[in-house]
Motif scaffolding. Sequence first.
Motif, short mmCIF file in Angstrom:
data_model
loop_
_atom_site.label_atom_id
_atom_site.label_comp_id
_atom_site.label_asym_id
_atom_site.label_seq_id
_atom_site.Cartn_x
_atom_site.Cartn_y
_atom_site.Cartn_z
N GLY A 114 -7.43 1.08 0.04
CA GLY A 114 -7.68 2.27 0.93
C GLY A 114 -6.32 2.95 1.31
O GLY A 114 -6.37 4.05 1.42
N ILE A 115 -5.10 1.97 1.62
CA ILE A 115 -3.86 2.46 1.82
C ILE A 115 -3.47 3.66 0.91
O ILE A 115 -3.14 4.57 1.24
CB ILE A 115 -2.75 1.50 2.12
N GLY A 116 -3.55 3.06 -0.25
CA GLY A 116 -3.20 3.77 -1.35
C GLY A 116 -3.95 4.99 -1.82
O GLY A 116 -3.67 6.28 -1.92
N ALA A 117 -5.22 5.12 -1.38
CA ALA A 117 -6.37 6.26 -1.82
C ALA A 117 -5.93 7.46 -0.49
O ALA A 117 -5.77 8.55 -0.75
CB ALA A 117 -7.61 5.90 -1.38
N ALA A 118 -6.01 6.69 0.74
CA ALA A 118 -5.69 7.78 1.71
C ALA A 118 -4.44 8.15 1.96
O ALA A 118 -4.41 9.30 2.13
CB ALA A 118 -5.97 6.96 3.20
N GLY A 119 -3.51 7.50 1.32
CA GLY A 119 -2.09 7.94 1.44
C GLY A 119 -2.06 9.01 0.48
O GLY A 119 -1.36 10.35 0.60
N GLY A 134 0.84 -1.19 0.06
CA GLY A 134 0.02 0.16 0.07
C GLY A 134 0.79 1.18 -0.18
O GLY A 134 0.60 2.24 -0.54
N LEU A 135 2.07 1.13 0.79
CA LEU A 135 2.78 2.40 0.89
C LEU A 135 3.73 2.49 -0.58
O LEU A 135 3.58 3.73 -1.24
CB LEU A 135 3.98 2.17 1.86
N PHE A 136 3.98 1.31 -1.10
CA PHE A 136 4.58 1.55 -2.45
C PHE A 136 3.64 2.13 -3.59
O PHE A 136 3.73 2.64 -4.49
CB PHE A 136 5.16 0.31 -3.25
N GLU A 137 2.21 1.82 -3.34
CA GLU A 137 1.05 2.30 -4.36
C GLU A 137 0.94 3.82 -4.16
O GLU A 137 0.70 4.72 -5.12
CB GLU A 137 -0.20 1.63 -3.68
N VAL A 138 1.24 4.51 -2.91
CA VAL A 138 1.39 5.96 -2.69
C VAL A 138 2.38 6.43 -3.31
O VAL A 138 2.22 7.54 -4.00
CB VAL A 138 1.41 6.02 -1.03
N LEU A 139 3.55 5.90 -3.18
CA LEU A 139 4.96 6.02 -4.03
C LEU A 139 4.60 6.21 -5.48
O LEU A 139 4.84 7.30 -6.21
CB LEU A 139 5.98 5.58 -3.56
N PHE A 140 3.95 5.11 -6.08
CA PHE A 140 3.39 4.98 -7.35
C PHE A 140 2.89 6.22 -8.16
O PHE A 140 3.03 6.75 -8.77
CB PHE A 140 2.85 3.54 -7.39
N VAL A 175 8.51 1.48 -11.29
CA VAL A 175 9.26 0.40 -10.36
C VAL A 175 8.62 0.35 -9.06
O VAL A 175 8.16 -0.79 -8.82
CB VAL A 175 10.72 0.80 -10.07
N THR A 176 8.12 1.43 -8.64
CA THR A 176 7.24 1.31 -7.58
C THR A 176 5.89 0.69 -7.72
O THR A 176 5.34 -0.07 -6.66
CB THR A 176 7.04 2.77 -6.83
N GLY A 177 5.06 0.99 -8.86
CA GLY A 177 3.92 0.36 -9.03
C GLY A 177 4.17 -1.09 -9.05
O GLY A 177 3.35 -1.89 -8.71
N GLY A 178 5.21 -1.57 -10.00
CA GLY A 178 5.37 -2.94 -9.99
C GLY A 178 5.79 -3.56 -8.84
O GLY A 178 5.29 -4.71 -8.24
N LEU A 179 6.71 -3.07 -7.71
CA LEU A 179 6.68 -3.48 -6.47
C LEU A 179 5.30 -3.47 -5.68
O LEU A 179 5.16 -4.47 -4.82
CB LEU A 179 7.68 -2.87 -5.71
N SER A 180 4.71 -2.69 -5.77
CA SER A 180 3.27 -2.67 -5.20
C SER A 180 2.40 -3.78 -5.52
O SER A 180 1.81 -4.39 -4.66
CB SER A 180 2.59 -1.43 -5.52
N PHE A 181 2.38 -4.20 -6.92
CA PHE A 181 1.49 -5.17 -7.39
C PHE A 181 2.23 -6.55 -7.04
O PHE A 181 1.60 -7.58 -6.35
CB PHE A 181 1.50 -5.28 -8.79
N TYR A 182 3.67 -6.53 -6.94
CA TYR A 182 4.26 -7.90 -6.50
C TYR A 182 3.97 -8.26 -5.16
O TYR A 182 3.91 -9.24 -4.59
CB TYR A 182 5.90 -7.72 -6.76
N LEU A 183 4.18 -7.09 -4.23
CA LEU A 183 3.94 -7.26 -2.88
C LEU A 183 2.61 -7.56 -2.38
O LEU A 183 1.98 -8.46 -1.79
CB LEU A 183 4.42 -6.05 -2.00
N LEU A 184 1.66 -7.03 -3.32
CA LEU A 184 0.09 -7.34 -3.10
C LEU A 184 -0.20 -8.86 -3.41
O LEU A 184 -0.76 -9.47 -2.93
CB LEU A 184 -0.80 -6.51 -4.01
N SER A 185 0.64 -9.24 -4.56
CA SER A 185 0.14 -10.71 -5.02
C SER A 185 0.75 -11.68 -3.81
O SER A 185 0.30 -12.62 -3.68
CB SER A 185 0.91 -10.93 -6.24
#
Length: 105
Positions: free
Chosen positions: A64-69, A10-16, A37-47
């Motif tokens: 939610g973390i991505g939206a709120a962040g 979720g934090l990587f989603e905010v960076l993305f 890079v951050t989008g890819g890491l976000s999806f990888y960690l989510l998976s």
Amino acid sequence: MAWTLLIIAGLFEVLFVTFMKLSNGFKQKGFTLLCIVTGGLSFYLLSLSLLAIPIGTAYAIWAGIGAAGSVIVGMIFFKESKQVIRLLFLAFIVTGVVGLKVSSS
């Protein structure tokens, strides 16, 4: 461990999304690369988190973390509106994320 990965995702989603904004429509190559890079890491960690957390719960918390962040980053760094109504709805998002976590335990 899955919950930690989900929070980091979720934090990587905010960076993305922040780097997407800074890329100026993907015209700034450095920020565009950071966005990818951050989008890819976000999806990888989510998976990875989906191996142990139900899909609906994990996705809702990640989003939610991505939206709120992203709202918070926008308010702090991009001088976006801090109206009380926005803060109220931000609190609803946070409440929903916490509620999903608590009800999944």
